[in-house]
Design a protein around this motif. Sequence first.
Motif, short mmCIF file in Angstrom:
data_model
loop_
_atom_site.label_atom_id
_atom_site.label_comp_id
_atom_site.label_asym_id
_atom_site.label_seq_id
_atom_site.Cartn_x
_atom_site.Cartn_y
_atom_site.Cartn_z
N GLN A 45 101.27 94.70 20.38
CA GLN A 45 99.97 95.37 20.40
C GLN A 45 100.08 96.85 20.02
O GLN A 45 99.07 97.51 19.82
CB GLN A 45 99.34 95.25 21.80
N GLY A 46 101.29 97.37 19.97
CA GLY A 46 101.49 98.78 19.66
C GLY A 46 101.23 99.70 20.85
O GLY A 46 100.99 100.89 20.68
N TRP A 47 101.27 99.14 22.06
CA TRP A 47 101.05 99.92 23.27
C TRP A 47 102.41 100.27 23.86
O TRP A 47 102.97 99.54 24.67
CB TRP A 47 100.22 99.14 24.27
N LEU A 48 102.94 101.41 23.45
CA LEU A 48 104.28 101.81 23.86
C LEU A 48 104.23 103.08 24.70
O LEU A 48 103.60 104.06 24.31
CB LEU A 48 105.16 102.03 22.63
N PRO A 49 104.89 103.06 25.84
CA PRO A 49 104.85 104.24 26.72
C PRO A 49 105.79 105.34 26.25
O PRO A 49 106.81 105.07 25.63
CB PRO A 49 105.31 103.67 28.06
N ASP A 50 105.43 106.56 26.57
CA ASP A 50 106.37 107.66 26.38
C ASP A 50 106.83 108.21 27.74
O ASP A 50 107.70 109.07 27.79
CB ASP A 50 105.82 108.77 25.48
N GLU A 51 106.25 107.67 28.81
CA GLU A 51 106.66 108.05 30.17
C GLU A 51 106.60 106.84 31.08
O GLU A 51 105.66 106.05 31.00
CB GLU A 51 105.75 109.17 30.71
N LEU A 52 107.59 106.71 31.95
CA LEU A 52 107.64 105.65 32.95
C LEU A 52 107.55 106.28 34.33
O LEU A 52 108.30 107.20 34.65
CB LEU A 52 108.94 104.84 32.85
N PRO A 85 96.73 102.76 46.66
CA PRO A 85 96.02 103.22 45.46
C PRO A 85 95.89 104.74 45.41
O PRO A 85 96.04 105.34 44.34
CB PRO A 85 94.65 102.54 45.57
N ASP A 86 95.64 105.39 46.54
CA ASP A 86 95.51 106.85 46.55
C ASP A 86 96.81 107.53 46.15
O ASP A 86 96.81 108.51 45.40
CB ASP A 86 95.06 107.35 47.92
N ARG A 87 97.93 107.03 46.66
CA ARG A 87 99.22 107.62 46.29
C ARG A 87 99.50 107.41 44.80
O ARG A 87 99.99 108.31 44.12
CB ARG A 87 100.35 107.01 47.11
N MET A 88 99.18 106.22 44.28
CA MET A 88 99.37 105.95 42.85
C MET A 88 98.53 106.91 42.02
O MET A 88 98.99 107.43 41.01
CB MET A 88 99.06 104.49 42.54
N PHE A 89 97.30 107.16 42.45
CA PHE A 89 96.41 108.08 41.75
C PHE A 89 97.02 109.49 41.71
O PHE A 89 97.02 110.14 40.67
CB PHE A 89 95.03 108.10 42.43
N ARG A 90 97.52 109.95 42.85
CA ARG A 90 98.13 111.29 42.89
C ARG A 90 99.35 111.38 41.98
O ARG A 90 99.53 112.39 41.29
CB ARG A 90 98.52 111.64 44.34
N LEU A 91 100.18 110.33 41.96
CA LEU A 91 101.35 110.35 41.09
C LEU A 91 100.95 110.34 39.62
O LEU A 91 101.55 111.03 38.81
CB LEU A 91 102.27 109.18 41.41
N LEU A 92 99.93 109.56 39.28
CA LEU A 92 99.47 109.52 37.90
C LEU A 92 98.94 110.89 37.47
O LEU A 92 99.19 111.33 36.35
CB LEU A 92 98.39 108.46 37.70
N SER A 93 98.26 111.57 38.35
CA SER A 93 97.68 112.87 37.98
C SER A 93 98.75 113.92 37.69
O SER A 93 98.45 114.94 37.08
CB SER A 93 96.71 113.37 39.06
N SER A 94 100.00 113.64 38.07
CA SER A 94 101.08 114.58 37.76
C SER A 94 101.86 114.18 36.51
O SER A 94 102.80 114.86 36.11
CB SER A 94 102.05 114.69 38.95
N ALA A 95 101.47 113.08 35.87
CA ALA A 95 102.16 112.62 34.66
C ALA A 95 101.91 113.59 33.51
O ALA A 95 100.92 114.32 33.49
CB ALA A 95 101.67 111.22 34.27
N THR A 96 102.83 113.56 32.54
CA THR A 96 102.70 114.45 31.38
C THR A 96 102.65 113.69 30.05
O THR A 96 102.31 114.27 29.03
CB THR A 96 103.87 115.45 31.33
N GLY A 97 102.99 112.43 30.05
CA GLY A 97 103.01 111.65 28.81
C GLY A 97 101.62 111.29 28.33
O GLY A 97 100.66 111.31 29.09
N GLU A 98 101.52 110.93 27.06
CA GLU A 98 100.24 110.46 26.51
C GLU A 98 100.01 109.00 26.86
O GLU A 98 98.87 108.57 27.01
CB GLU A 98 100.20 110.67 25.00
N ALA A 99 101.11 108.22 26.95
CA ALA A 99 101.03 106.81 27.33
C ALA A 99 102.02 106.58 28.47
O ALA A 99 103.23 106.65 28.28
CB ALA A 99 101.37 105.92 26.14
N VAL A 100 101.49 106.34 29.65
CA VAL A 100 102.29 106.22 30.86
C VAL A 100 102.31 104.76 31.31
O VAL A 100 101.26 104.13 31.44
CB VAL A 100 101.73 107.10 31.99
N LEU A 101 103.51 104.24 31.53
CA LEU A 101 103.65 102.91 32.12
C LEU A 101 104.00 103.12 33.59
O LEU A 101 104.98 103.78 33.92
CB LEU A 101 104.75 102.09 31.44
#
Length: 165
Positions: A45-52, A85-101
């Motif tokens: 699908q071309g959905w490739l992460p740049d951050e894990l 879910p709240d902890r996952m949200f907080r961790l995602l908000s600190s991500a820096t990649g354009e595509a995060v897995l």
Amino acid sequence: MPRTLILTRHAKSSWDTPGLSDHARPLNKRGRKSAAAIGAWLKEQGWLPDELLSSSSVRTRETWERMGLEAEKLTCTDDLYHASPDRMFRLLSSATGEAVLMLGHNPGIAGFAGAIVEQAPSHGRFFDYPTGATTVIRFDINDWRDVNWHSGKVLGFVIPRELPE
């Protein structure tokens, strides 16, 4: 530039070793095949992460390895081990990649998936998020700090049983 979240529950794990801690359980044979199938689907699908962002458990780390993907930034953390879910949200908000897995566990990942998307896909397994379930979600934001609940647009959802081996 929009941001993409690839939200994956770890693949099927093994219960074959009595006394092994939950955190240390590896994938079973089906889980290893499923992880590879999910990775292949994402590549097609071309959905490739740049951050894990991954739980530190053995089964999540092995899921990532078996997916056969690469990312510039890899984070395996205890903060995602059975995260809410709240902890996952907080961790995602600190991500820096354009595509995060983000690789995690139920029940948190199911709750997070349902709360982060604007509209759930019509798939019958979305809300119970079985092992290997993967949702690809687009957000019209330029920075993960700007992500909001119920704002993501689902681009795709799949479970391993629907994919060729």
